[in-house]
Design an enzyme around this catalytic site. Structure first.
Site, short mmCIF file in Angstrom:
data_model
loop_
_atom_site.label_atom_id
_atom_site.label_comp_id
_atom_site.label_asym_id
_atom_site.label_seq_id
_atom_site.Cartn_x
_atom_site.Cartn_y
_atom_site.Cartn_z
N GLU A 57 -8.13 5.66 28.91
CA GLU A 57 -9.55 5.51 29.20
C GLU A 57 -10.34 6.74 28.74
OE1 GLU A 57 -7.43 3.74 32.90
OE2 GLU A 57 -6.99 5.13 31.25
N ALA A 158 26.88 -4.80 19.38
CA ALA A 158 27.04 -5.39 18.05
C ALA A 158 28.37 -6.13 18.04
CB ALA A 158 27.03 -4.31 16.97
N SER A 172 36.50 -0.39 15.06
CA SER A 172 35.26 -1.08 15.42
C SER A 172 34.04 -0.63 14.64
CB SER A 172 34.99 -0.88 16.91
OG SER A 172 34.79 0.50 17.19
N ARG A 188 16.91 3.45 20.04
CA ARG A 188 17.39 4.64 20.74
C ARG A 188 16.28 5.67 20.91
NH1 ARG A 188 23.12 6.58 18.04
NH2 ARG A 188 24.54 5.10 19.06
N GLY A 298 31.38 0.36 25.41
CA GLY A 298 32.35 -0.71 25.54
C GLY A 298 32.05 -1.76 26.58
N LEU A 301 31.95 -0.87 30.94
CA LEU A 301 30.72 -0.36 31.56
C LEU A 301 29.62 -1.40 31.52
CD1 LEU A 301 29.32 2.05 32.89
CD2 LEU A 301 28.65 2.82 30.59
N ALA A 304 30.16 -3.95 34.23
CA ALA A 304 29.83 -3.44 35.56
C ALA A 304 28.32 -3.46 35.79
CB ALA A 304 30.37 -2.01 35.72
#
Length: 370
Positions: A57, A158, A172, A188, A298, A301, A304
């Site tokens: 503003e 991915a 990987s 990121r 991975g 985690l 969870a």
């Protein structure tokens, strides 16, 4: 309520302006503002660019000058009514002499709310709820923090078309294309925290830094470096891990009862279900001013976080490839039968190089965070 076309058009522009502050305003919200003169002509525009800087503003009113008197201000978030690092925006609007303020989203922060009430008390017409859904979406990270008391969490992964994140032998790297990886760095860079688990650190030795490819003209003087967080209950992070270099600050979350000689900034947390208390982790990050978390790494985690209802958005990059075996992108996520599966809604499906980026959000459910 039917929204007049001019209100929708000007608020849409305010939302567009607010988006320009994404990734640089934490722990503050992103806000956009458009000011019209008494004749309905746009005379000022602004957005909140960085924490501690002038609010949207104030920027728009400074551009408008005396032309704001008797005019209208469109703001994506209710003008603040408290003095922090800057003066209240409600007073700035009153001093400018605007006759009407159109607001998209009411401020849920009790410390800052009250701007609309003050404006009305001084004879300013206030209209609320215009393009509220669009304004909430652009400000979803900050709104999550205020409403739930924890940072907004985006889980990114991915995978191949058959949902594999790595080959059977554990390799990987580079499932997706350079274009997809560049897109990840862009996401990121907009986050306050880039997070991974110890399994990913041990398997891939990731750097967990943001290296977005941006033209020089798009760079700003408020470029931030996201905090790296490793979830490592037993403090197994190697001292030589790239995540512990000086490219960015790093926080290693370990169990409160873990003995370690690891030379790092440690955050000790209670244990929970064989790992760390993730809610406690997010509360600690919120206390440090973290608004958004970009969760990588991975399946354990990620599972969870999903199982506990702590993921707000999923960004998936799917490569046109098949593996047939190897670890899945998501581990155990609290689902034992098909009736318990986690439902999401797609927001966006876009090609990124030869790959496809899928963006999905969980259906709002107050009971999801169990």
């Amino acid at each position: 309520m039917e929204i007049p076309a001019q209100h929708a058009a000007h608020m849409a522009r305010a939302v567009e302006l607010a988006r320009l502050g994404h990734g640089t305003t934490s722990p503050n919200p992103v806000v956009g503002c458009v000011v019209l003169d008494a004749g309905g002509q746009v005379v000022g525009e602004g957005f909140h660019a960085y924490a501690g800087g002038p609010h949207a503003e104030v920027v728009a009113l400074a551009q408008a000058g005396e032309r704001a008197r008797g005019g209208t201000a469109y703001v994506t978030l209710e003008p603040c009514d408290h003095t922090g690092r800057t003066a209240p925006c409600s007073l700035a609007l009153l001093d400018a002499g605007v006759a009407r303020v159109v607001v998209a989203v009411s401020d849920p922060n009790p410390q800052a709310a009250g701007g609309a009430e003050r404006l009305r008390a001084h004879g300013v017409e206030v209209l609320s709820g215009v393009l509220a859904e669009e304004a909430e979406r652009v400000n979803e990270e900050w709104l999550t923090l205020v409403r739930l008391g924890r940072p907004h969490v985006t889980w990114k992964f991915a995978a191949t078309l058959d949902g594999r994140s790595a080959a059977e032998d554990g390799t990987s790297k580079w499932i997706t294309s350079p274009e997809a990886r560049a897109d990840v760095h862009r996401l990121r860079a907009a986050a306050d925290v880039i997070m991974a688990g110890i399994g990913t650190v041990l398997a891939d030795d990731p750097h967990l830094t943001a290296r977005p490819e941006r033209p020089h003209a798009e760079r700003t003087s408020v470029e931030r470096v996201p905090l790296r967080v490793v979830v490592d209950s037993e403090a197994r992070t190697p001292q030589t891990a790239r995540v512990l270099d000086d490219a960015a600050p790093t926080l290693v979350a370990v169990a409160a009862d873990t003995g370690t000689e690891l030379k790092a900034d440690l955050l000790r947390l209670p244990r929970h279900d064989g790992g760390l208390d993730l809610r406690a982790l997010l509360r600690e990050l919120a206390a440090r001013g973290v608004v958004s978390v970009f969760l990588e790494g991975g399946p354990t985690l990620a599972g969870a976080f999903v199982a506990q209802g702590l993921v707000d958005r999923v960004v998936a990059y799917l490569a046109p490839a098949l593996l047939g075996s190897g670890p899945a992108a998501l581990g155990a996520a609290g689902v034992c039968t098909i009736s318990e599966l986690h439902r999401l809604t797609f927001d966006d499906i876009s090609p990124v190089g030869p790959d496809v980026r899928l963006v999905a959000r969980f259906t709002p459910d107050s009971d999801r965070e169990k």
